[in-house]
Write a protein that holds these residues in place. Sequence first.
Motif, mmCIF file in Angstrom:
data_model
loop_
_atom_site.group_PDB
_atom_site.id
_atom_site.type_symbol
_atom_site.label_atom_id
_atom_site.label_comp_id
_atom_site.label_asym_id
_atom_site.label_seq_id
_atom_site.Cartn_x
_atom_site.Cartn_y
_atom_site.Cartn_z
ATOM 1 N N VAL A 272 -3.415 -3.681 -9.579
ATOM 2 C CA VAL A 272 -3.367 -2.451 -8.793
ATOM 3 C C VAL A 272 -4.766 -1.869 -8.707
ATOM 4 O O VAL A 272 -5.504 -1.865 -9.691
ATOM 5 N N VAL A 273 -5.131 -1.402 -7.515
ATOM 6 C CA VAL A 273 -6.378 -0.663 -7.325
ATOM 7 C C VAL A 273 -6.057 0.645 -6.615
ATOM 8 O O VAL A 273 -5.073 0.735 -5.884
ATOM 9 N N PHE A 274 -6.881 1.648 -6.870
ATOM 10 C CA PHE A 274 -6.726 2.947 -6.228
ATOM 11 C C PHE A 274 -7.996 3.276 -5.467
ATOM 12 O O PHE A 274 -9.091 2.863 -5.855
ATOM 13 N N GLY A 275 -7.841 4.040 -4.403
ATOM 14 C CA GLY A 275 -8.986 4.497 -3.638
ATOM 15 C C GLY A 275 -8.634 5.771 -2.907
ATOM 16 O O GLY A 275 -7.460 6.170 -2.854
ATOM 17 N N PRO A 276 -9.630 6.416 -2.324
ATOM 18 C CA PRO A 276 -9.354 7.644 -1.574
ATOM 19 C C PRO A 276 -8.590 7.328 -0.287
ATOM 20 O O PRO A 276 -8.669 6.214 0.236
ATOM 21 N N GLU B 183 -8.658 -2.419 4.758
ATOM 22 C CA GLU B 183 -9.260 -3.744 4.586
ATOM 23 C C GLU B 183 -10.134 -3.794 3.336
ATOM 24 O O GLU B 183 -10.133 -4.787 2.619
ATOM 25 N N ASP B 184 -10.877 -2.718 3.066
ATOM 26 C CA ASP B 184 -11.708 -2.666 1.860
ATOM 27 C C ASP B 184 -10.838 -2.693 0.604
ATOM 28 O O ASP B 184 -11.142 -3.406 -0.357
ATOM 29 N N LEU B 185 -9.754 -1.924 0.613
ATOM 30 C CA LEU B 185 -8.852 -1.915 -0.541
ATOM 31 C C LEU B 185 -8.181 -3.267 -0.721
ATOM 32 O O LEU B 185 -8.008 -3.748 -1.841
ATOM 33 N N LYS B 186 -7.808 -3.895 0.387
ATOM 34 C CA LYS B 186 -7.188 -5.228 0.328
ATOM 35 C C LYS B 186 -8.159 -6.226 -0.281
ATOM 36 O O LYS B 186 -7.796 -6.986 -1.175
ATOM 37 N N THR C 77 -1.361 -2.637 -4.278
ATOM 38 C CA THR C 77 -0.864 -3.591 -5.262
ATOM 39 C C THR C 77 -0.949 -4.989 -4.660
ATOM 40 O O THR C 77 -0.558 -5.192 -3.516
ATOM 41 N N ALA C 78 -1.458 -5.949 -5.432
ATOM 42 C CA ALA C 78 -1.533 -7.344 -5.012
ATOM 43 C C ALA C 78 -0.781 -8.181 -6.043
ATOM 44 O O ALA C 78 -1.021 -8.057 -7.246
ATOM 45 N N ILE C 79 0.139 -9.022 -5.553
ATOM 46 C CA ILE C 79 0.949 -9.875 -6.433
ATOM 47 C C ILE C 79 0.790 -11.324 -5.992
ATOM 48 O O ILE C 79 0.982 -11.641 -4.816
ATOM 49 N N HIS C 80 0.443 -12.188 -6.934
ATOM 50 C CA HIS C 80 0.332 -13.620 -6.656
ATOM 51 C C HIS C 80 1.738 -14.217 -6.732
ATOM 52 O O HIS C 80 2.381 -14.168 -7.787
ATOM 53 N N ALA C 81 2.216 -14.741 -5.623
ATOM 54 C CA ALA C 81 3.603 -15.193 -5.527
ATOM 55 C C ALA C 81 3.939 -16.309 -6.515
ATOM 56 O O ALA C 81 5.025 -16.315 -7.104
ATOM 57 N N ASP C 82 3.031 -17.244 -6.723
ATOM 58 C CA ASP C 82 3.319 -18.393 -7.583
ATOM 59 C C ASP C 82 3.422 -18.029 -9.061
ATOM 60 O O ASP C 82 4.223 -18.603 -9.798
ATOM 61 N N THR C 83 2.603 -17.067 -9.504
ATOM 62 C CA THR C 83 2.553 -16.746 -10.930
ATOM 63 C C THR C 83 3.183 -15.409 -11.281
ATOM 64 O O THR C 83 3.476 -15.154 -12.447
ATOM 65 N N GLY C 84 3.331 -14.529 -10.281
ATOM 66 C CA GLY C 84 3.870 -13.196 -10.547
ATOM 67 C C GLY C 84 2.846 -12.239 -11.128
ATOM 68 O O GLY C 84 3.181 -11.114 -11.486
ATOM 69 N N VAL C 85 1.584 -12.658 -11.207
ATOM 70 C CA VAL C 85 0.526 -11.793 -11.724
ATOM 71 C C VAL C 85 0.302 -10.666 -10.723
ATOM 72 O O VAL C 85 0.213 -10.899 -9.514
ATOM 73 N N GLU C 86 0.207 -9.439 -11.232
ATOM 74 C CA GLU C 86 0.089 -8.255 -10.390
ATOM 75 C C GLU C 86 -1.105 -7.416 -10.825
ATOM 76 O O GLU C 86 -1.346 -7.243 -12.009
ATOM 77 N N ILE D 221 0.854 -1.179 0.000
ATOM 78 C CA ILE D 221 0.000 0.000 0.000
ATOM 79 C C ILE D 221 0.892 1.232 0.000
ATOM 80 O O ILE D 221 1.922 1.264 0.677
ATOM 81 N N GLN D 222 0.493 2.209 -0.826
ATOM 82 C CA GLN D 222 1.309 3.411 -0.989
ATOM 83 C C GLN D 222 0.380 4.601 -1.206
ATOM 84 O O GLN D 222 -0.533 4.540 -2.028
ATOM 85 N N GLN D 223 0.632 5.672 -0.461
ATOM 86 C CA GLN D 223 -0.162 6.880 -0.655
ATOM 87 C C GLN D 223 0.417 7.668 -1.813
ATOM 88 O O GLN D 223 1.624 7.889 -1.893
ATOM 89 N N VAL D 224 -0.462 8.070 -2.730
ATOM 90 C CA VAL D 224 -0.075 8.856 -3.901
ATOM 91 C C VAL D 224 -0.976 10.090 -3.910
ATOM 92 O O VAL D 224 -2.117 10.029 -4.370
ATOM 93 N N GLY D 225 -0.475 11.169 -3.363
ATOM 94 C CA GLY D 225 -1.295 12.372 -3.252
ATOM 95 C C GLY D 225 -2.466 12.126 -2.324
ATOM 96 O O GLY D 225 -2.287 11.697 -1.187
ATOM 97 N N ARG D 226 -3.670 12.366 -2.834
ATOM 98 C CA ARG D 226 -4.871 12.155 -2.029
ATOM 99 C C ARG D 226 -5.499 10.793 -2.288
ATOM 100 O O ARG D 226 -6.649 10.553 -1.915
ATOM 101 N N GLN D 227 -4.756 9.902 -2.934
ATOM 102 C CA GLN D 227 -5.229 8.547 -3.208
ATOM 103 C C GLN D 227 -4.304 7.532 -2.550
ATOM 104 O O GLN D 227 -3.175 7.833 -2.190
ATOM 105 N N VAL D 228 -4.805 6.310 -2.441
ATOM 106 C CA VAL D 228 -4.015 5.200 -1.940
ATOM 107 C C VAL D 228 -3.951 4.152 -3.049
ATOM 108 O O VAL D 228 -4.962 3.832 -3.672
#
Length: 66
Positions: free
Chosen positions: A36-40, A46-49, A25-34, A15-22
């Motif tokens: 990204v979602v943004f929210g206020p 927990e909701d973002l997760k 990033t979720a990465i699946h360890a086995d496949t490397g699939v990544e 999780i990373q704050q970018v200005g007024r957004q958060v």
Amino acid sequence: MSRDTPPSGEIYLEIQQVGRQVKMTAIHADTGVEVVVFGPVSASQEDLKRLAVRKLQRRLEQESGA
């Protein structure tokens, strides 16, 4: 995988704050699939997760051809 069942295997979350957004990033360890979602900044981590894990699950399903 059902909608309520998280993908099997480890999932890395960042999780990373970018200005007024958060940025969550979720990465699946086995496949490397990544994904990204943004929210206020006021959104619950927990909701973002939950949103990021569901998006990751959908991406894994699409890539497996399910």
